[in-house]
Design a protein around this motif. Structure first.
Motif, PDB file in Angstrom:
ATOM      1  N   GLN A   1      -5.047   0.419  -2.880  1.00  0.00           N
ATOM      2  CA  GLN A   1      -4.252   1.850  -2.681  1.00  0.00           C
ATOM      3  C   GLN A   1      -2.698   1.371  -2.883  1.00  0.00           C
ATOM      4  N   SER A   2      -2.388   0.341  -3.853  1.00  0.00           N
ATOM      5  CA  SER A   2      -1.222   0.254  -4.235  1.00  0.00           C
ATOM      6  C   SER A   2      -0.504   0.912  -5.541  1.00  0.00           C
TER       7      SER A   2
ATOM      8  N   GLN B   1       0.765  -1.132  -0.055  1.00  0.00           N
ATOM      9  CA  GLN B   1      -0.052   0.034  -0.071  1.00  0.00           C
ATOM     10  C   GLN B   1       0.970   1.145  -0.053  1.00  0.00           C
ATOM     11  N   VAL B   2       0.193   2.269  -0.675  1.00  0.00           N
ATOM     12  CA  VAL B   2       0.991   3.450  -0.765  1.00  0.00           C
ATOM     13  C   VAL B   2       0.367   4.465   0.461  1.00  0.00           C
ATOM     14  N   SER B   3       1.092   4.480   1.571  1.00  0.00           N
ATOM     15  CA  SER B   3       0.516   5.186   2.551  1.00  0.00           C
ATOM     16  C   SER B   3       0.360   6.673   2.297  1.00  0.00           C
ATOM     17  N   LYS B   4       1.672   7.336   1.881  1.00  0.00           N
ATOM     18  CA  LYS B   4       1.451   8.972   1.635  1.00  0.00           C
ATOM     19  C   LYS B   4       2.431   9.299   0.733  1.00  0.00           C
TER      20      LYS B   4
ATOM     21  N   TYR C   1       5.935   7.096   0.962  1.00  0.00           N
ATOM     22  CA  TYR C   1       5.774   6.145   2.086  1.00  0.00           C
ATOM     23  C   TYR C   1       4.887   4.801   1.613  1.00  0.00           C
ATOM     24  N   TYR C   2       5.627   3.733   1.748  1.00  0.00           N
ATOM     25  CA  TYR C   2       4.778   2.465   1.570  1.00  0.00           C
ATOM     26  C   TYR C   2       4.469   1.726   2.929  1.00  0.00           C
ATOM     27  N   LYS C   3       3.504   0.849   3.282  1.00  0.00           N
ATOM     28  CA  LYS C   3       3.053   0.273   4.268  1.00  0.00           C
ATOM     29  C   LYS C   3       4.192  -0.900   4.416  1.00  0.00           C
ATOM     30  N   ASP C   4       4.978  -1.283   5.226  1.00  0.00           N
ATOM     31  CA  ASP C   4       5.638  -2.632   5.510  1.00  0.00           C
ATOM     32  C   ASP C   4       6.619  -2.665   4.114  1.00  0.00           C
ATOM     33  N   ALA C   5       7.314  -1.602   3.991  1.00  0.00           N
ATOM     34  CA  ALA C   5       7.870  -1.420   2.941  1.00  0.00           C
ATOM     35  C   ALA C   5       9.342  -2.282   2.542  1.00  0.00           C
TER      36      ALA C   5
END
Length: 844
Positions: free
Chosen positions: A208-209, A188-191, A230-234
């Motif tokens: 949201q990827s 996921q693309v966080s921001k 910022y990615y989630k668990d990147a």
């Protein structure tokens, strides 16, 4: 008489570049950038447009083409001199031609020549490059589109020449920029954050990827464009396999499969919980004239030098007891506080801070080579690993010479580099960290230098990883060739990339395995990753192949012969071969395109038009004229002849007159331009002043020299604009003005605070109030230290990354005393300060 219609420079010359469109495509942590530059000749004569501009230093430039009318001409990569000759021959015969070349001294500067553009003709230039996105300390991936290209300082006697650049104040760039980005990832693309205003982020799928973002309307082309993704668990280790190109011969780089391995080591928590208490920390600070500029173009922002002083305060307060340290500063000459590194103590810390408070941007140019060489010549201290921190605005011309020096000494130290302000050389800053096995940071926009530097200090205090070994377990019939330089350092949570070429095939197994083995705190560790050998990346753009080629090219370029430090001819042949084969630029090749379809030759001599590039923080009265990146003769064609710009400034005439008067006995620098932007102008004059010191005690040099050194003597007010008034300055006092930095300045080397009126004042209390609530059994220094810690946690939690290490040192000091009244002190401190900070939060 020349026609001056359309967009104009400050010198009233037409600008044929009308606009730049940039499309960014990010896939996980690899970015592909496509820039389209639109040209139009609105004059009545044919022109040659020359544009010198920055690109990221580690970019793989892999495509260059031009579209004139309905005709598209795709450029070829050729050996540089051959490409130049073809370009010159084409212009001589009246043909349209296009040339793109990389600077031989710095991989982040490119020159684009658009030749023989007829009256009324338009052309669109397409430039494409690929780059890995750097991981920041807060886990963001950083992309930067460089816009600002400040003049680079070339010390006397350094290697190589320079290229010509024309610049104007950033707010006056006479062409537009549009920018859009598309981001996709398995996660996921966080921001997405930026130093520029963005339109709202738009997601393209439910997961949201995938997302798109654009610059907001009305963006001014006055700064580098920075995106933080910022990615989630990147941060997960991964191996990306890309198949070879079908027409290419097996066994060659482009014909074989390649792998990009991302290494994210996870160290045991037990090891990471205790930071190193030893080490030799050497801080190298730029004090050239350009460091007196503002960090960004926001009014009343800090100057680079004042922010650096505050940063050194934090660094010195955060060092562990038992380590060694020294501070160097440099301009056209260098200084050091101690003859050799000294043990960290209250006495040495106070002595260093006293001198740091006096630091000004008054040492001339940006000659970083000699102080680095002096540092490396000092013997290492047993059991004290050397860590070098370099702070500079990065405006140098001898980048490759500096990086070669760091590489030669990479086994004796780690290098952490910090690029300060817009226009800092990415090739220099990233190169210092890469060759020195450290970490690079850029301080731009609203960034606080202190936060980023303290994050790097935490990396430096991590236990040193030793004996790194990468092992590949592949099926029979498949062999591996490592293209990347060997891993010399890895850090917790930081990505390392390894590129390899896979040769051969296997009819059996379809999987491979790679192991990263290393020693940490005296214990062996291993991280393994299994991956499929089938391609996991589409081969249309050959993204991974071109990054592999770029990596191999950079490795080959840094090789030197054993004699004289000159580039080996066989190495040059290898670089050219890889560059031509892969279509990726190098310092020994160039892209050239000839429009052979043009039916009518251009008649008459060409008018040369230099496209201005933004420069930052300099006064508008420094107008757009040719300057030189590197300080040596530029390549400029007028009527088929080679020529150089004539220095006509008052300063140059002054220098020449002095030289004649002294019968040539003063060592002189080559002035880079009649009208350098002020900071670099100051750098150049200052260097000559230093050379003239022993020849003149007064006279024609005295006034200028004293002003550029920040003379404290009073002088009559002057309305004349001069070099030392080149930027708006913020007044820097001898002590920090922020309350929390004042609090930090009162801390002792041991980590403790003393109960003094100055401490009470910083906390916003009177001495009586502080004394009244002190528990009766509490030691004064214990009470003072807990007050300081509670205040930091209660009021400056947003800046915790900046004071985390010095607070940890204070907590360790308290624990070492085993004082019985700590709990009572924490309760009383919360009552006095109106906070609610728990004892456990303080690390007690």
């Amino acid at each position: 008489m020349e026609c001056c219609c359309g967009l104009l420079t400050a010198e009233k010359q037409p600008v044929p570049l009308k606009g730049i469109e940039v499309e960014l495509e990010v896939k996980d942590h690899v970015a592909t950038v496509v820039s389209t530059l639109h040209y139009e000749n609105k004059e009545d004569k044919a022109i040659e447009a020359v544009f010198v501009f920055p690109l990221p230093g580690d970019a793989a430039v892999c495509h260059f083409s031009a579209k004139v009318g309905q005709t598209e001409i795709v450029a070829e990569v050729k050996e540089k001199q051959k490409a130049r000759d073809e370009y010159d021959d084409a212009l001589s015969s009246g043909q349209q031609a296009f040339l793109l070349e990389e600077s031989e001294q710095s991989s982040d500067i490119f020159s684009l020549s658009v030749g023989s553009l007829p009256p009324g003709e338009s052309a669109s230039i397409r430039l494409e490059y690929i780059i890995e996105l750097a991981v920041q300390a807060d886990d963001a991936l950083r992309f930067c589109l460089p816009a600002v290209l400040n003049p680079r300082y070339q010390p006397q006697g350094s290697e190589g020449g320079g290229v010509q650049v024309t610049s104007v104040p950033a707010s006056q760039v006479p062409y537009s920029l549009s920018f859009s980005a598309r981001v996709s990832s398995p996660r996921q693309v966080s921001k997405i954050d930026s130093n520029c205003s963005l339109e709202p982020l738009q997601y393209l799928n439910a997961e949201q990827s995938q997302a798109v973002v654009k610059l907001a309307a009305g963006h001014k082309f006055d700064r580098d464009v920075e995106l933080l993704i910022y990615y989630k668990d990147a941060h997960q280790p991964a191996a990306v396999v890309e198949a070879g190109q079908a027409p290419a011969k097996p066994g060659t780089l482009m014909g074989d499969a390649v792998v990009m391995l991302s290494v994210y080591p996870e160290f045991p928590q037990a090891v990471m919980s205790s930071l190193a208490s030893s080490g030799e920390f050497v801080f190298l600070l730029d004090r050239s004239g350009s460091m007196d500029c503002l960090i960004n173009n926001i009014k009343k922002s800090e100057t680079r030098i004042s922010s650096a002083r505050d940063t050194l305060l934090l660094l010195l307060k955060s060092l562990p007891m038992g380590c060694y340290f020294n501070i160097y500063s440099f301009g056209s000459r260098f200084e050091h506080i101690f003859p050799t590194s000294v043990e960290y103590s209250e006495k040495t810390m106070e002595e260093a801070l006293k001198k740091v408070n006096e630091f000004q941007a008054n040492l001339g140019g940006t000659a970083i080579f000699q102080p680095l060489k002096h540092i490396y010549n000092q013997p290492c201290i047993p059991s004290q690993p050397r860590q070098v921190f370099v702070f500079t605005d990065g405006e140098v011309g001898n980048t490759k010479e500096i990086l070669n020096l760091v590489k030669k000494n990479s086994t004796s130290h780690r290098c952490f580099s910090f690029g300060i302000g817009e226009g800092a050389s990415t090739a220099l800053i990233d190169g210092l960290a890469k060759e020195g096995g450290g970490h690079a940071q850029f301080i731009t926009g609203a960034d606080r230098m202190q936060a980023k530097v303290m994050q790097s200090l935490q990396f430096a205090l991590q236990p040193t990883v030793k004996d790194i070994l990468v092992k590949w377990d592949l099926p029979k019939g498949v062999s591996v060739t490592v293209l990347s330089p060997p891993l010399t350092s890895i850090f917790q949570g930081q990505r390392s990339l390894i590129y390899v070429q896979l040769t051969g095939q296997s009819s059996e197994a379809t999987d491979g395995c790679v192991s990263v083995e290393y020693s940490l705190a005296g214990h062996p560790y291993q991280n393994q990753l299994h991956f499929a050998l089938q391609p996991t990346e589409e081969t249309g753009r050959l993204t991974i192949h071109r990054l592999c080629a770029r990596t191999l090219i950079r490795c080959l370029e840094t090789k030197e012969t054993e004699r004289g430090g000159q580039q080996d001819e066989t190495v040059k042949v290898q670089v050219v071969d890889v560059s031509v084969q892969s279509g990726v630029s190098s310092s020994f090749t160039a892209f050239v395109a000839i429009n052979k379809a043009s039916k009518e030759a251009v008649q008459g001599p060409l008018l040369r038009r230099n496209i201005p590039t933004p420069s930052i923080n300099y006064k508008a009265y420094y107008r757009s004229r040719p300057q030189q990146i590197g300080g040596a003769m530029c390549r400029q064609q007028i009527g088929g002849a080679m020529c150089r710009p004539m220095p006509t400034s008052f300063a140059c005439r002054l220098m020449e007159g002095a030289k004649k008067k002294s019968k040539g006995s003063i060592p002189m620098i080559k002035m880079r331009s009649p009208t350098l932007p002020a900071a670099s102008y100051c750098d150049s004059i200052q260097m000559t002043m230093e050379n003239a010191d022993q020849k003149f005690e007064g006279g024609i040099f005295h006034s200028l020299k004293m002003r550029m050194r920040g003379s404290k003597k009073k002088s009559a007010p002057s309305t004349r604009k001069s070099a030392d008034s080149c930027v708006e300055k913020t007044l820097a006092s001898s002590s920090p003005t922020d309350p929390w930095l004042q609090l930090v300045s009162l801390q002792k080397a041991s980590g403790s605070w003393e109960l003094k009126p100055t401490l009470a004042a910083v906390l916003g209390k009177t001495s009586k109030e502080v004394e009244k609530l002190k528990p009766a059994s509490a030691n004064e220094n214990v009470w003072a230290t807990i007050l300081a810690l509670v205040w930091l946690h209660g009021f400056k939690s947003d800046a915790e990354v900046e004071w985390k290490l010095l607070a940890r040192k204070a907590a360790s000091w308290l624990l070492s005393l085993n004082a019985p009244s700590v709990t009572d002190c924490v309760v009383a401190a919360n009552t006095l300060l109106g906070c609610n900070v728990q004892k456990d939060t303080l690390g007690l």
